[in-house]
Design a protein around this motif. Structure first.
Motif, PDB file in Angstrom:
ATOM      1  N   ALA A  73      41.036  35.748  40.225  1.00 31.94           N
ATOM      2  CA  ALA A  73      41.439  36.609  39.096  1.00 31.94           C
ATOM      3  C   ALA A  73      40.635  36.248  37.843  1.00 31.94           C
ATOM      4  CB  ALA A  73      42.935  36.474  38.841  1.00 31.94           C
ATOM      5  N   ASN A  74      40.472  34.964  37.599  1.00 35.49           N
ATOM      6  CA  ASN A  74      39.690  34.537  36.425  1.00 35.49           C
ATOM      7  C   ASN A  74      38.224  34.954  36.567  1.00 35.49           C
ATOM      8  OD1 ASN A  74      42.024  33.397  35.476  1.00 35.49           O
ATOM      9  ND2 ASN A  74      41.482  31.304  36.071  1.00 35.49           N
ATOM     10  N   ALA A  75      37.695  34.803  37.777  1.00 33.00           N
ATOM     11  CA  ALA A  75      36.291  35.185  38.011  1.00 33.00           C
ATOM     12  C   ALA A  75      36.103  36.685  37.803  1.00 33.00           C
ATOM     13  CB  ALA A  75      35.876  34.792  39.427  1.00 33.00           C
ATOM     14  N   MET A  76      37.101  37.468  38.240  1.00 31.99           N
ATOM     15  CA  MET A  76      37.024  38.927  38.051  1.00 31.99           C
ATOM     16  C   MET A  76      36.954  39.268  36.569  1.00 31.99           C
ATOM     17  SD  MET A  76      39.879  40.395  40.640  1.00 31.99           S
ATOM     18  CE  MET A  76      39.463  41.003  42.283  1.00 31.99           C
ATOM     19  N   GLU A  77      37.695  38.492  35.778  1.00 32.96           N
ATOM     20  CA  GLU A  77      37.705  38.743  34.340  1.00 32.96           C
ATOM     21  C   GLU A  77      36.338  38.466  33.733  1.00 32.96           C
ATOM     22  OE1 GLU A  77      42.008  38.439  32.608  1.00 32.96           O
ATOM     23  OE2 GLU A  77      40.910  36.536  32.484  1.00 32.96           O
ATOM     24  N   VAL A  78      35.715  37.390  34.190  1.00 33.13           N
ATOM     25  CA  VAL A  78      34.363  37.059  33.720  1.00 33.13           C
ATOM     26  C   VAL A  78      33.422  38.231  34.051  1.00 33.13           C
ATOM     27  CG1 VAL A  78      32.387  35.520  34.129  1.00 33.13           C
ATOM     28  CG2 VAL A  78      34.699  34.559  33.948  1.00 33.13           C
ATOM     29  N   GLN A  93      46.351  29.428  44.633  1.00 31.92           N
ATOM     30  CA  GLN A  93      45.467  28.820  43.641  1.00 31.92           C
ATOM     31  C   GLN A  93      44.071  29.449  43.725  1.00 31.92           C
ATOM     32  OE1 GLN A  93      46.135  24.619  43.941  1.00 31.92           O
ATOM     33  NE2 GLN A  93      44.389  24.193  42.624  1.00 31.92           N
ATOM     34  N   GLU A  94      43.611  29.678  44.944  1.00 33.49           N
ATOM     35  CA  GLU A  94      42.278  30.280  45.118  1.00 33.49           C
ATOM     36  C   GLU A  94      42.263  31.725  44.607  1.00 33.49           C
ATOM     37  OE1 GLU A  94      39.701  28.560  45.830  1.00 33.49           O
ATOM     38  OE2 GLU A  94      40.741  26.745  46.509  1.00 33.49           O
ATOM     39  N   ILE A 144      49.903  37.747  43.277  1.00 32.24           N
ATOM     40  CA  ILE A 144      50.266  36.321  43.387  1.00 32.24           C
ATOM     41  C   ILE A 144      51.760  36.155  43.073  1.00 32.24           C
ATOM     42  CG2 ILE A 144      49.926  34.015  42.379  1.00 32.24           C
ATOM     43  CD1 ILE A 144      46.953  34.881  41.880  1.00 32.24           C
ATOM     44  N   ASN A 145      52.199  36.793  41.979  1.00 37.60           N
ATOM     45  CA  ASN A 145      53.616  36.675  41.584  1.00 37.60           C
ATOM     46  C   ASN A 145      54.558  37.279  42.603  1.00 37.60           C
ATOM     47  OD1 ASN A 145      53.352  35.269  39.239  1.00 37.60           O
ATOM     48  ND2 ASN A 145      53.001  37.117  38.008  1.00 37.60           N
TER      49      ASN A 145
END
Ligand code: F6R
Length: 357
Positions: free
Chosen positions: A193-198, A187-188, A24-25
């Protein structure tokens, strides 16, 4: 180095959220706009058809990329196994653009195609984790995966990086062509990325599922429809290459045309159910195999889940579900191999980069 991890594969699975954020960055500017080489943008715009060339896991990422490029950027795409394309070239369109997907950038089967199409005068873009690699140097353009070194033979973070970069490429091309999209891709991807962490925090649950389904089985089937079918192919490859369980990925509706004959009492069938428009049908396919004795494991997406589902994935944009649904597949394969005493990072008969045709 693996640090506190028992295997590189587990470390690399865990790195996937970090890789998503890195991508993303790297692919956006200060104004949060997509940042891609303008030459790549022009080449994408000029192409009347994209030919994706790759092998193994990278080929599976290409199948997902086709969905993005066709649905978002409205360019027809063919995805080819490099070793087949090389000696049995299909009829090409007038202005093709070749996209090579390769973690290592050294795969001989893919290079053989690159050499041939360059001789024919066609443009090539390589998507790779190793920018100085042969496939990168010999192509006109390169997109970097930014996944960091991948050491385990079984590819994990390179696959998700390839999919993320293909999504960015598709969105950038859509923008260049003036096609309006109703979502913000970065944004998606951040949500992914957050879901992967979960998911990488749910190792205990997945280890238990691997124990229940794969400890002693001889074979296993992965089924899915539409976007889930692409992931079921990758899920089967992951499981077979490191655990040596014979595994196959099938389109949910295709099973009854022959393969269902292999279902016996207790055969594991892992079904992905992340796509709304085929949710009803894939669940029908699950019932068909359960009626023949299969031990089904349904992995669904939040919002589409049912009571008996074994595992529910956090909700992400429907096109991007492969990025999250593959994580439990990687972890199931990892634990299956571990429980069966296999050498997870260095499976038999395989090398990290295949430099012979
Ligand atoms: C499977 C795997 C292989 C590679 C294939 C292509 O886990 O890693 O199937 O994906 O050999 O390699 P690259 O992407 O380096 O061209």
């Amino acid at each position: 180095e693996k640090g506190t991890y028992p295997h590189f594969m587990l470390k690399e699975i865990d790195e996937q959220p970090i890789v998503m954020r890195k991508i993303i960055n790297e692919y956006q500017n200060e104004n949060n706009e997509l940042k891609l080489d303008t030459d790549i943008r022009s080449a994408m715009k000029a192409a009347d058809r994209i030919y994706i060339i790759a092998a193994g896991t990278s080929y599976h990422a290409g199948l997902v990329g086709k969905e993005f490029l066709e649905k978002l950027a409205k360019i027809p795409v063919e995805v080819h196994v490099a070793s087949e394309f090389s000696y049995n070239m299909p009829l090409l369109s007038e202005n093709p653009l070749f996209v090579f997907i390769s973690q290592s950038g050294e795969t001989a089967d893919s290079r053989s195609v690159l050499v041939k199409i360059k001789e024919m005068g066609y443009p090539a873009l390589t998507i790779t984790n190793v920018p100085g690699s042969t496939l990168s140097r010999e192509a006109d353009y390169t997109l970097n995966l930014y996944a960091g070194p991948e050491i385990a033979v079984a590819s994990t973070k390179a696959y998700t990086a390839q999919i993320a970069v293909l999504a960015i490429l598709a969105v950038d091309t859509a923008n260049a062509k003036g096609i309006e999209l109703d979502f913000d891709p970065m944004q998606e991807l951040a949500i992914v990325a957050n879901a992967m962490e979960v998911l990488t925090d749910q190792k205990e649950e997945l280890e238990q599922l691997a124990r229940d389904y794969f400890s002693t089985t001889r074979n296993a089937f992965f089924i899915g429809r539409s976007g889930d079918y692409n992931v079921s192919l990758e899920a089967a490859l992951k499981l077979k290459e490191i655990s040596y369980i014979q595994a196959e990925g099938f389109a949910g509706g295709e099973l009854k045309h022959g393969t269902i004959a292999l279902i016996e009492e207790g055969t594991p069938v892992i079904a992905l159910a992340t796509q709304k428009n085929v949710n009803y049908s894939i669940r029908g396919n699950v019932q068909e195999v359960v009626a023949r004795g299969a031990k089904a494991m349904v992995i669904s997406l939040k919002g589409l889940e049912e009571d008996d589902d074994a595992f529910v994935l956090p909700h992400v944009h429907e096109l991007l579900t492969p990025l999250v649904s593959v994580i439990p597949m990687q972890l199931l394969a990892y634990y299956a191999a571990l429980h069966r005493g296999c050498d997870v990072d260095k499976p038999r008969n395989l090398a990290k980069s295949v430099t012979v045709e």
